[in-house]
Design a protein around this motif. Structure first.
Motif, PDB file in Angstrom:
ATOM      1  N   ARG A   1      42.740   3.643  -1.092  1.00 34.12           N
ATOM      2  CA  ARG A   1      43.822   3.461  -0.120  1.00 34.12           C
ATOM      3  C   ARG A   1      44.694   2.251  -0.452  1.00 34.12           C
ATOM      4  O   ARG A   1      45.667   1.983   0.224  1.00 34.12           O
ATOM      5  CB  ARG A   1      43.236   3.344   1.290  1.00 34.12           C
TER       6      ARG A   1
ATOM      7  N   ASP B   1      49.919   7.623   0.282  1.00 40.79           N
ATOM      8  CA  ASP B   1      50.566   7.106   1.483  1.00 40.79           C
ATOM      9  C   ASP B   1      49.533   7.173   2.604  1.00 40.79           C
ATOM     10  O   ASP B   1      48.740   8.115   2.681  1.00 40.79           O
ATOM     11  CB  ASP B   1      51.775   8.003   1.808  1.00 40.79           C
TER      12      ASP B   1
ATOM     13  N   GLU C   1      59.269   4.198  -0.715  1.00 42.70           N
ATOM     14  CA  GLU C   1      59.219   5.449   0.035  1.00 42.70           C
ATOM     15  C   GLU C   1      59.936   5.332   1.385  1.00 42.70           C
ATOM     16  O   GLU C   1      60.567   6.275   1.852  1.00 42.70           O
ATOM     17  CB  GLU C   1      57.774   5.916   0.226  1.00 42.70           C
TER      18      GLU C   1
ATOM     19  N   ILE D   1      57.121  13.941  -1.772  1.00 36.73           N
ATOM     20  CA  ILE D   1      56.705  12.707  -2.439  1.00 36.73           C
ATOM     21  C   ILE D   1      56.308  13.020  -3.882  1.00 36.73           C
ATOM     22  O   ILE D   1      55.481  13.879  -4.139  1.00 36.73           O
ATOM     23  CB  ILE D   1      55.528  12.042  -1.695  1.00 36.73           C
TER      24      ILE D   1
ATOM     25  N   LYS E   1      58.591  15.542   4.558  1.00 31.92           N
ATOM     26  CA  LYS E   1      58.409  14.426   3.621  1.00 31.92           C
ATOM     27  C   LYS E   1      57.134  14.553   2.793  1.00 31.92           C
ATOM     28  O   LYS E   1      57.130  14.264   1.590  1.00 31.92           O
ATOM     29  CB  LYS E   1      58.400  13.095   4.377  1.00 31.92           C
ATOM     30  N   GLN E   2      56.046  15.010   3.400  1.00 35.30           N
ATOM     31  CA  GLN E   2      54.779  15.085   2.667  1.00 35.30           C
ATOM     32  C   GLN E   2      54.851  16.046   1.488  1.00 35.30           C
ATOM     33  O   GLN E   2      54.033  15.964   0.564  1.00 35.30           O
ATOM     34  CB  GLN E   2      53.648  15.493   3.614  1.00 35.30           C
TER      35      GLN E   2
ATOM     36  N   ASP F   1      57.433  -0.542  -2.979  1.00 35.72           N
ATOM     37  CA  ASP F   1      57.481   0.092  -1.663  1.00 35.72           C
ATOM     38  C   ASP F   1      58.869   0.687  -1.422  1.00 35.72           C
ATOM     39  O   ASP F   1      59.672   0.134  -0.674  1.00 35.72           O
ATOM     40  CB  ASP F   1      57.135  -0.939  -0.584  1.00 35.72           C
TER      41      ASP F   1
ATOM     42  N   TRP G   1      57.715  14.104   8.899  1.00 35.29           N
ATOM     43  CA  TRP G   1      56.595  14.107   7.960  1.00 35.29           C
ATOM     44  C   TRP G   1      56.254  15.499   7.445  1.00 35.29           C
ATOM     45  O   TRP G   1      55.773  15.640   6.321  1.00 35.29           O
ATOM     46  CB  TRP G   1      55.375  13.466   8.627  1.00 35.29           C
TER      47      TRP G   1
ATOM     48  N   GLY H   1      56.265   3.976  -4.401  1.00 37.26           N
ATOM     49  CA  GLY H   1      55.146   4.104  -3.491  1.00 37.26           C
ATOM     50  C   GLY H   1      53.825   3.658  -4.089  1.00 37.26           C
ATOM     51  O   GLY H   1      52.803   3.670  -3.409  1.00 37.26           O
TER      52      GLY H   1
ATOM     53  N   THR I   1      62.985   7.710   2.876  1.00 39.98           N
ATOM     54  CA  THR I   1      62.915   8.318   4.208  1.00 39.98           C
ATOM     55  C   THR I   1      64.151   7.962   5.022  1.00 39.98           C
ATOM     56  O   THR I   1      64.772   8.828   5.658  1.00 39.98           O
ATOM     57  CB  THR I   1      61.653   7.840   4.947  1.00 39.98           C
TER      58      THR I   1
ATOM     59  N   ASP J   1      50.620   7.967  -6.452  1.00 37.31           N
ATOM     60  CA  ASP J   1      50.536   8.075  -4.996  1.00 37.31           C
ATOM     61  C   ASP J   1      50.813   9.487  -4.514  1.00 37.31           C
ATOM     62  O   ASP J   1      50.616   9.786  -3.340  1.00 37.31           O
ATOM     63  CB  ASP J   1      51.513   7.110  -4.313  1.00 37.31           C
ATOM     64  N   SER J   2      51.278  10.383  -5.397  1.00 41.64           N
ATOM     65  CA  SER J   2      51.657  11.725  -4.960  1.00 41.64           C
ATOM     66  C   SER J   2      50.770  12.805  -5.565  1.00 41.64           C
ATOM     67  O   SER J   2      50.292  12.663  -6.701  1.00 41.64           O
ATOM     68  CB  SER J   2      53.111  12.016  -5.338  1.00 41.64           C
TER      69      SER J   2
END
Length: 231
Positions: free
Chosen positions: A213, A197, A26, A53, A49-50, A24, A46, A20, A30, A177-178
Motif C-alpha cells: 500500500r 491507489d 492522479e 488508471i 476512474k478505476q 502524485d 470512481w 501515482g 481527476t 500502481d495500475s
C-alpha cells in the motif's frame, strides 16, 4: 506485503512507473477530467476512474468520451485537456518513499529506469520540482519514445527500459500502481509489485507478484537488493 516473492530470484534492475507511483499526479488527472465533464453536465466518478488508471492518453480519451457520452471526439478531449494539464503538472509532489528508494538504489549501483505512459513533454512538466532525483535514473522511457510500439498494457515500454539497462527482463522488478501496468510488466516477463491507489481493491491486482500500500512497505532485501532502513 501480500506476496509470492519467495520465488523471485535476485533482482538486478528496477523499473518504476511514474504517475501515482513516483509522483502524485492522479489527483490532477481527476480534477481536469471532472472540469471537462462539468462543461457537458456529466459526472466523472470512481466507477469510471478505476478503469482508466494506467492507460495511455489515446486509449484513456476514447474510454472517457464513451463512458461519459461526451459530444466530442477523443482527439478533441485531448486538445481541451492539454492546457489544463500543463498548468497543473508542474506542482506535482512526490509519493511517500519514492525519492528515498530511488536514491538508495542509485547509491548501491542498482540499474534503475522510469517506464511511463506519459509523453516526453508531459514527463518534463510533471518532474518540474523533482529534477535532482529524476536525474539519477539511468534511462527514461516514455510512451512516445521512438523505440516503443504500443503503450501499456503492451510490454513495449518495460522491454525498452530493460534493453537500455542491459538487464534481462526476468531479472527486472517493476513497481506499478495500475492493473494495466502490472499486465504490461508480466507480459514483459518481469516481476511486478503493485502499489495501488487506496481506493483500488486488491482483487484487481491478482496477477501481481506482490501488493503493497506504499513504496515504504518495500523491503529490498526480499528481492536480493541492498537492505534499506527507511527513515
Amino acid at each position: 506485503m501480500n506476496a509470492l516473492l519467495n520465488d523471485v530470484g535476485p533482482i538486478k534492475a528496477v523499473i518504476f512507473d511514474m504517475d501515482g507511483l513516483l509522483l502524485d499526479t492522479e489527483g490532477i488527472y481527476t480534477e481536469v477530467t471532472q472540469l471537462i465533464a462539468d462543461r457537458y453536465g456529466r459526472t466523472f466518478d470512481w466507477t469510471i476512474k478505476q478503469n482508466i488508471i494506467g492507460r495511455g492518453a489515446a486509449d484513456l480519451a476514447r474510454y472517457v468520451v464513451e463512458a461519459l457520452d461526451l459530444p466530442i471526439t477523443a482527439e478533441e478531449f485531448l486538445v481541451i485537456r492539454e492546457p489544463l494539464m500543463r498548468e497543473r503538472f508542474p506542482r506535482a509532489l512526490a509519493m511517500p518513499g519514492a525519492q528515498e528508494l530511488v536514491q538508495h538504489l542509485k547509491a548501491n549501483n542498482v540499474p534503475i529506469a522510469v517506464g511511463t505512459s506519459s509523453s516526453r513533454q508531459s514527463f518534463a512538466q510533471k518532474t518540474t520540482l523533482h529534477g535532482d532525483w529524476f536525474a539519477l535514473f539511468d534511462t527514461i522511457v516514455t510512451a512516445d519514445d521512438p523505440e516503443v510500439g504500443a503503450a501499456k498494457p503492451a510490454p513495449d515500454i518495460f522491454l525498452t527500459a530493460a534493453r537500455r539497462l542491459g538487464v534481462a527482463p526476468e531479472d527486472c522488478l517493476v513497481f506499478e500502481d495500475s492493473p494495466f501496468g502490472v499486465t504490461a510488466a508480466k507480459a514483459a516477463g518481469m516481476t511486478a509489485i503493485a502499489i495501488p491507489d487506496p481506493a483500488m481493491a486488491d482483487a484487481k491486482y491478482a496477477h501481481a507478484d506482490a501488493i503493497l500500500r506504499s513504496l515504504k512497505g518495500f523491503q529490498p532485501a526480499a528481492c536480493g537488493l541492498p537492505q534499506l532502513k527507511w527513515s
